[in-house]
Design an enzyme around this catalytic site. Structure first.
Site, short mmCIF file in Angstrom:
data_model
loop_
_atom_site.label_atom_id
_atom_site.label_comp_id
_atom_site.label_asym_id
_atom_site.label_seq_id
_atom_site.Cartn_x
_atom_site.Cartn_y
_atom_site.Cartn_z
N VAL A 52 0.78 -1.27 -0.18
CA VAL A 52 0.04 -0.08 -0.06
C VAL A 52 0.68 1.22 0.06
CG1 VAL A 52 -2.07 -0.86 1.07
CG2 VAL A 52 -0.42 -0.05 2.75
N TYR A 73 3.80 6.69 14.06
CA TYR A 73 2.73 5.97 13.93
C TYR A 73 1.48 6.87 14.55
CZ TYR A 73 -0.71 2.03 15.01
OH TYR A 73 -1.85 1.31 14.98
N LYS A 78 -1.61 8.07 12.13
CA LYS A 78 -3.04 7.54 12.38
C LYS A 78 -3.97 8.97 12.64
CE LYS A 78 -2.88 3.33 12.03
NZ LYS A 78 -3.52 2.49 11.07
#
Ligand code: NDP
Length: 238
Positions: A55, A146, A150
């Site tokens: 991805v 991260y 997010k």
């Protein structure tokens, strides 16, 4: 019955989503990146179709979406679940690690949406579910990339919901707490116990806890829900 594309379906939460959606009679294509054997076992178990995809590369996503459309006919529901975690002090993080996390966890969601959305808009119908994290809501020390990725997923979800709601497309984000999957394999038993102690429901989550909410958000029961961040964390973040 719907036609569904799930990214990161080879393991963990994504694999459980493949199981639940196929068991309910939906037609599912799921992507895997490295776990080819697990993907093939899941294909045999569920009848869902695996497609290899990285991805973080838009060409790979475009090819996977084309393959999914050739199998499914059309994509009614897109679940952007694939992601990687990364731990360490930000001062120790080299540029390539930052780029890996942002490209996989945030840009990867954009690429999937970018290639799936035009057909949904033409049909004036569709449902997109992104997978964020409680760390995208509150941030975590030593998980800067991260947490940033997010938080970006949450922002992207809200912006998209506003942009494509008039085209009949719902976009929601599920924000899990600590879930027992391979992603947490490197979390020590001690740290995991502390998190459970701080969780009002006194346990960590199972992939089933998240997949059930995916099933709900994908269903007609959620027809008036869009742009929302649904936290599924046992109360760890309130
Ligand atoms: P796992 O590590 O168990 O599985 C990750 C999945 O993502 C695998 O199927 C993996 O495929 C796929 N993946 C990883 N990198 C790529 C890539 N570059 N291209 C395509 N696919 C890729 O994670 P979880 O099931 O735990 O996580 C699922 C989602 O839930 C993620 O978005 C995660 O951030 C989120 N989440 C998880 C939490 C947890 O505690 N587990 C907490 C909060 C959020 P392969 O194995 O084939 O390489």
């Amino acid at each position: 019955m719907a036609n569904i594309l799930i990214t990161g379906g080879s393991r963990g939460i994504g694999a459980e989503a493949v199981r639940q959606f196929t068991a309910a009679g939906h037609k599912v294509v799921f992507t895997f990146h490295k776990s080819e054997i697990a993907a093939d076992i899941l294909r045999q178990e569920t009848g869902a179709t695996p497609v290899r995809c990285d991805v973080k590369h838009h060409d790979s996503v475009r090819i996977a979406v084309d393959k999914a459309v050739s199998v499914l006919g059309q994509i009614d529901i897109l679940i952007c679940n694939a992601a990687i975690a990364d731990y360490g002090l930000i001062t120790d993080m080299d540029i390539s690690r930052w780029e890996d996390v942002i490209n996989t966890d945030l840009s990867g969601v954009f690429y999937c949406v970018r290639y799936v959305l035009p057909a949904m808009i033409s049909r004036r119908n569709g449902c997109i579910i992104t997978v964020g994290s409680m760390l995208g809501e509150v941030g975590a020390s030593c998980e800067a990339a991260y947490s940033a990725a997010k938080a970006g997923v949450i922002g992207l979800t809200k912006a998209l919901a506003k942009e494509v709601g008039p085209s009949g497309i719902r976009v929601n984000c599920i924000s899990p707490g600590m879930i027992d999957t391979g992603m947490n394999a490197s979390v020590s038993e001690y740290a995991a116990d502390i998190l459970v102690d701080k969780t009002p429901l006194c346990r960590s989550g199972a992939p089933e806890d998240i997949a059930k909410v995916m099933m709900f958000l994908a269903s007609e029961d959620a027809a008036f829900i869009t742009g929302q961040v649904i936290s599924v964390n046992g109360g760890l973040v309130i």
